[in-house]
Design a protein around this motif. Structure first.
Motif, short mmCIF file in Angstrom:
data_model
loop_
_atom_site.label_atom_id
_atom_site.label_comp_id
_atom_site.label_asym_id
_atom_site.label_seq_id
_atom_site.Cartn_x
_atom_site.Cartn_y
_atom_site.Cartn_z
N LEU A 67 17.21 44.81 71.53
CA LEU A 67 16.51 44.51 72.90
C LEU A 67 16.63 43.17 73.30
CD1 LEU A 67 15.40 46.28 75.47
CD2 LEU A 67 12.85 45.43 74.38
N LEU A 68 17.34 42.80 74.38
CA LEU A 68 17.53 41.64 75.05
C LEU A 68 16.35 41.56 76.37
CD1 LEU A 68 21.15 40.75 74.78
CD2 LEU A 68 19.32 40.36 73.01
N GLU A 69 15.88 40.44 76.68
CA GLU A 69 15.33 40.32 78.08
C GLU A 69 15.85 38.98 78.75
OE1 GLU A 69 11.20 40.05 78.25
OE2 GLU A 69 11.08 37.98 77.12
N ARG A 70 15.94 39.06 79.92
CA ARG A 70 16.49 37.78 80.67
C ARG A 70 15.09 37.54 81.52
NH1 ARG A 70 21.88 38.42 83.88
NH2 ARG A 70 22.64 37.20 81.99
N VAL A 86 24.59 34.26 73.44
CA VAL A 86 23.75 35.19 73.98
C VAL A 86 22.74 34.51 74.87
CG1 VAL A 86 21.79 36.77 73.79
CG2 VAL A 86 24.08 37.27 72.58
N GLY A 87 22.17 33.45 74.35
CA GLY A 87 21.18 32.47 75.07
C GLY A 87 21.91 31.75 76.17
N ALA A 88 23.23 31.24 76.11
CA ALA A 88 23.90 30.69 77.24
C ALA A 88 24.05 31.64 78.22
CB ALA A 88 25.12 30.10 76.70
N ALA A 89 24.33 32.89 78.07
CA ALA A 89 24.52 34.16 78.97
C ALA A 89 23.22 34.55 79.85
CB ALA A 89 25.23 34.97 78.39
N GLY A 90 21.98 33.77 79.34
CA GLY A 90 20.71 34.03 79.95
C GLY A 90 19.85 34.82 79.23
N TRP A 91 19.94 35.45 77.86
CA TRP A 91 19.42 36.50 77.40
C TRP A 91 18.72 36.07 76.07
CZ3 TRP A 91 18.94 40.97 79.96
CH2 TRP A 91 19.88 41.13 80.64
N ALA A 114 24.94 41.14 65.18
CA ALA A 114 25.66 40.48 66.01
C ALA A 114 26.33 41.21 67.03
CB ALA A 114 26.76 39.41 65.24
N ASP A 115 27.07 42.28 66.61
CA ASP A 115 27.39 43.05 67.47
C ASP A 115 26.55 43.73 68.47
OD1 ASP A 115 30.31 42.77 67.67
OD2 ASP A 115 30.75 44.27 66.11
N ALA A 116 25.39 44.01 68.13
CA ALA A 116 24.45 44.63 69.16
C ALA A 116 23.84 43.55 69.87
CB ALA A 116 23.15 45.06 68.04
N LEU A 117 23.79 42.39 69.48
CA LEU A 117 23.21 41.45 70.65
C LEU A 117 24.56 41.04 71.69
CD1 LEU A 117 22.04 38.61 67.88
CD2 LEU A 117 20.62 40.03 69.85
N LEU A 118 25.82 41.23 71.04
CA LEU A 118 26.85 40.85 72.12
C LEU A 118 27.19 41.94 72.97
CD1 LEU A 118 29.25 39.58 69.27
CD2 LEU A 118 28.34 38.06 71.25
N ALA A 171 25.97 31.72 59.71
CA ALA A 171 26.47 30.75 60.90
C ALA A 171 26.95 31.56 61.97
CB ALA A 171 27.58 29.82 60.29
N LEU A 172 27.69 32.54 61.81
CA LEU A 172 28.09 33.58 62.69
C LEU A 172 27.36 33.87 63.61
CD1 LEU A 172 31.03 35.36 60.76
CD2 LEU A 172 31.21 33.36 61.91
N LEU A 173 26.14 34.62 63.22
CA LEU A 173 25.19 35.09 63.77
C LEU A 173 24.32 34.16 64.58
CD1 LEU A 173 23.22 37.64 64.89
CD2 LEU A 173 21.83 37.08 62.82
N THR A 174 24.36 32.84 64.05
CA THR A 174 23.69 31.76 64.81
C THR A 174 24.47 31.41 66.14
OG1 THR A 174 22.68 30.73 62.81
CG2 THR A 174 23.07 29.30 64.56
N GLU A 175 25.88 31.58 65.72
CA GLU A 175 26.94 31.32 66.97
C GLU A 175 26.49 32.27 68.27
OE1 GLU A 175 29.49 29.86 69.82
OE2 GLU A 175 28.05 28.54 68.40
#
Length: 158
Positions: A155-158, A86-91, A47-51, A77-81
């Motif tokens: 790794l995230l992508e937008r 992350v998705g709402a931020a476009g990633w 979760a911290d890596a994603l954030l 549940a925390l990771l799901t949130e």
């Protein structure tokens, strides 16, 4: 397309009588990670890596251990949130790689289940999630099975 890399780290003491939940999977072991939530250091590091990659607040800021709402919280549940934010931020996540260092529970017999659970939570194929268990070779503060330390990279992508 834009990409970002994030890292996450978490560390928990293993305490006798607590469920041993790592990577969203309960492992048969007499001790489990202590924590305000269920103590799943693997999902916390992921979760911290994603954030971090998304440029968002860290897990402790979003779900502080001073807030009783999160006592005993299921880290799935925390990771799901976190994935939602992350998705709402476009990633969106592309892959996750995790190293679990412990002399507590053996990781190898549970790698496939952890990979499958994290892939499900992250919306990824199983081959985009990797988990490695490492022994501490009797060195350091976690020697003797007293804790678990986790490093995650995503790794995230937008």
């Amino acid at each position: 397309m834009s990409t970002r890399v994030g890292t996450g780290f978490d560390l928990h003491r293993l305490v006798e009588g607590r469920p041993c939940i790592l990577g969203g999977v309960e492992l048969p072991h007499p001790s489990g990670p202590a924590g305000h939530s269920d103590g799943d250091a693997v999902l916390h590091a992921v979760a911290d890596a994603l954030l971090g990659a998304a440029g968002l607040d860290d897990l402790g800021t979003l779900f502080p251990d001073t807030d009783e709402r999160w006592r005993g919280a299921d880290s799935r549940a925390l990771l799901t949130e976190v994935v939602r934010r992350v998705g709402a931020a476009g990633w969106r996540p592309i892959n996750v790689d995790v190293v679990i260092a412990t002399e507590g529970p053996r990781i190898a017999p549970h790698r496939a289940a952890m990979r499958a659970k994290m892939a499900e939570l992250l919306g990824l194929a199983v081959d985009a999630v990797n988990v490695k268990g490492k022994s501490l070779e009797g060195l350091g503060a976690l020697a003797g099975g007293s804790g678990v330390a986790v490093q995650a990279v995503c790794l995230l992508e937008r």
